[in-house]
Design a protein around this motif. Structure first.
Motif, PDB file in Angstrom:
ATOM      1  N   THR A 157       0.841  -1.197   0.000  1.00  0.00           N
ATOM      2  CA  THR A 157       0.000   0.000   0.000  1.00  0.00           C
ATOM      3  C   THR A 157       0.872   1.241   0.000  1.00  0.00           C
ATOM      4  OG1 THR A 157      -1.759  -1.131   1.221  1.00  0.00           O
ATOM      5  CG2 THR A 157      -1.793   1.273   1.249  1.00  0.00           C
ATOM      6  N   TYR A 217      -8.198   4.659  -1.486  1.00  0.00           N
ATOM      7  CA  TYR A 217      -8.541   3.352  -2.040  1.00  0.00           C
ATOM      8  C   TYR A 217      -9.547   3.544  -3.163  1.00  0.00           C
ATOM      9  CZ  TYR A 217      -6.262   1.800   2.203  1.00  0.00           C
ATOM     10  OH  TYR A 217      -5.348   1.591   3.194  1.00  0.00           O
ATOM     11  N   ASP A 218      -9.192   3.098  -4.355  1.00  0.00           N
ATOM     12  CA  ASP A 218     -10.080   3.194  -5.515  1.00  0.00           C
ATOM     13  C   ASP A 218     -10.905   1.912  -5.565  1.00  0.00           C
ATOM     14  OD1 ASP A 218     -11.315   3.925  -7.856  1.00  0.00           O
ATOM     15  OD2 ASP A 218      -9.559   3.612  -9.114  1.00  0.00           O
ATOM     16  N   MET A 219     -12.121   1.984  -5.030  1.00  0.00           N
ATOM     17  CA  MET A 219     -12.981   0.809  -4.931  1.00  0.00           C
ATOM     18  C   MET A 219     -13.951   0.757  -6.117  1.00  0.00           C
ATOM     19  SD  MET A 219     -13.738   0.954  -0.828  1.00  0.00           S
ATOM     20  CE  MET A 219     -14.534  -0.650  -0.771  1.00  0.00           C
ATOM     21  N   ASP A 261     -15.105   6.766  -3.060  1.00  0.00           N
ATOM     22  CA  ASP A 261     -13.867   6.072  -2.706  1.00  0.00           C
ATOM     23  C   ASP A 261     -13.354   6.626  -1.381  1.00  0.00           C
ATOM     24  OD1 ASP A 261     -13.678   4.416  -4.991  1.00  0.00           O
ATOM     25  OD2 ASP A 261     -12.872   6.093  -6.155  1.00  0.00           O
ATOM     26  N   LYS A 318      -3.817  -1.033   8.003  1.00  0.00           N
ATOM     27  CA  LYS A 318      -4.075  -2.446   7.708  1.00  0.00           C
ATOM     28  C   LYS A 318      -5.422  -2.883   8.297  1.00  0.00           C
ATOM     29  CE  LYS A 318      -0.709  -3.108   5.079  1.00  0.00           C
ATOM     30  NZ  LYS A 318      -1.006  -3.254   3.628  1.00  0.00           N
ATOM     31  N   GLU A 328      -7.952  -1.744   5.843  1.00  0.00           N
ATOM     32  CA  GLU A 328      -7.971  -2.609   4.666  1.00  0.00           C
ATOM     33  C   GLU A 328      -8.727  -3.903   4.945  1.00  0.00           C
ATOM     34  OE1 GLU A 328      -3.892  -2.891   3.312  1.00  0.00           O
ATOM     35  OE2 GLU A 328      -3.925  -0.807   2.607  1.00  0.00           O
ATOM     36  N   ASP A 329      -8.587  -4.448   6.144  1.00  0.00           N
ATOM     37  CA  ASP A 329      -9.389  -5.605   6.523  1.00  0.00           C
ATOM     38  C   ASP A 329     -10.869  -5.230   6.578  1.00  0.00           C
ATOM     39  OD1 ASP A 329      -7.110  -7.170   6.745  1.00  0.00           O
ATOM     40  OD2 ASP A 329      -7.007  -7.009   8.934  1.00  0.00           O
ATOM     41  N   ILE A 336     -12.502  -3.052   4.862  1.00  0.00           N
ATOM     42  CA  ILE A 336     -13.117  -2.897   3.547  1.00  0.00           C
ATOM     43  C   ILE A 336     -12.822  -4.073   2.621  1.00  0.00           C
ATOM     44  CG2 ILE A 336     -13.150  -0.369   3.678  1.00  0.00           C
ATOM     45  CD1 ILE A 336     -10.678  -0.344   1.771  1.00  0.00           C
ATOM     46  N   ASP A 337     -12.262  -5.143   3.183  1.00  0.00           N
ATOM     47  CA  ASP A 337     -11.916  -6.337   2.399  1.00  0.00           C
ATOM     48  C   ASP A 337     -11.018  -5.989   1.215  1.00  0.00           C
ATOM     49  OD1 ASP A 337     -13.400  -8.120   4.021  1.00  0.00           O
ATOM     50  OD2 ASP A 337     -15.242  -7.550   2.961  1.00  0.00           O
ATOM     51  N   TRP A 338      -9.977  -5.223   1.465  1.00  0.00           N
ATOM     52  CA  TRP A 338      -9.073  -4.767   0.402  1.00  0.00           C
ATOM     53  C   TRP A 338      -8.137  -5.856  -0.031  1.00  0.00           C
ATOM     54  CZ3 TRP A 338      -9.359  -0.954  -2.829  1.00  0.00           C
ATOM     55  CH2 TRP A 338      -8.245  -0.551  -3.554  1.00  0.00           C
TER      56      TRP A 338
END
Length: 150
Positions: free
Chosen positions: A58, A82-84, A112, A142, A145-146, A148-150
């Motif tokens: 990241t 984060y570009d979702m 995003d 981190k 990220e967990d 948002i299920d990245w």
């Protein structure tokens, strides 16, 4: 007289820990490099200092704020985006902000998420405190990220 001499000798033997602040971006860059992080020193879109970091896949930035003519900055902010594909729901970002202490998330016009954490280093903090706050940011990042299920 002897206790004064012993006290003075103890002060001389104590390790000297210099404070770090945002006025010297190169020092923060060097400190993070010495800790093993991949960092790059540059400038943001208005000419203020910026440190770009790559951590476990990241990328994020350390932006410098409260600067006078792009120098003598007083505070920093960690920030990543984060570009979702489908963006993030307001309810999910609100839940994060309501339940997490250190970093906040906001959504851009495409929904995003941007995660950010402000750090006041004005008047200086110890190197150990600076590195500890940096590590806190990487843990929170981190965790997000967990989340948002990245």
């Amino acid at each position: 007289m002897k206790p004064i001499v012993l006290t003075f000798a103890a002060l001389l033997a104590a390790p000297a820990f210099a404070d770090v602040d945002a006025s010297n971006p190169a020092r923060l860059y060097d400190l993070l490099r010495s800790e093993g992080y991949a960092v790059e020193l540059g400038r943001d879109s208005v000419g203020d200092p910026k440190i770009s970091v790559k951590y476990e896949g990241t990328g994020f930035q350390i932006f410098f704020y409260d600067c006078s003519d792009n120098v003598e900055c007083r505070t920093i902010q960690y920030q990543t985006a984060y570009d979702m594909t489908d963006g993030m729901a307001y309810a999910q970002s609100n839940e994060w902000n309501a339940t997490k202490r250190y970093a906040t998330v906001y959504l851009d016009d495409e929904m995003d998420p941007f995660l950010q954490m402000d750090v006041n280093v004005d008047y200086g903090v110890s190197e150990k405190n600076f590195v500890d706050n940096f590590k806190m940011w990487t843990r929170v990042m981190k965790d997000f990220e967990d989340y948002i299920d990245w």
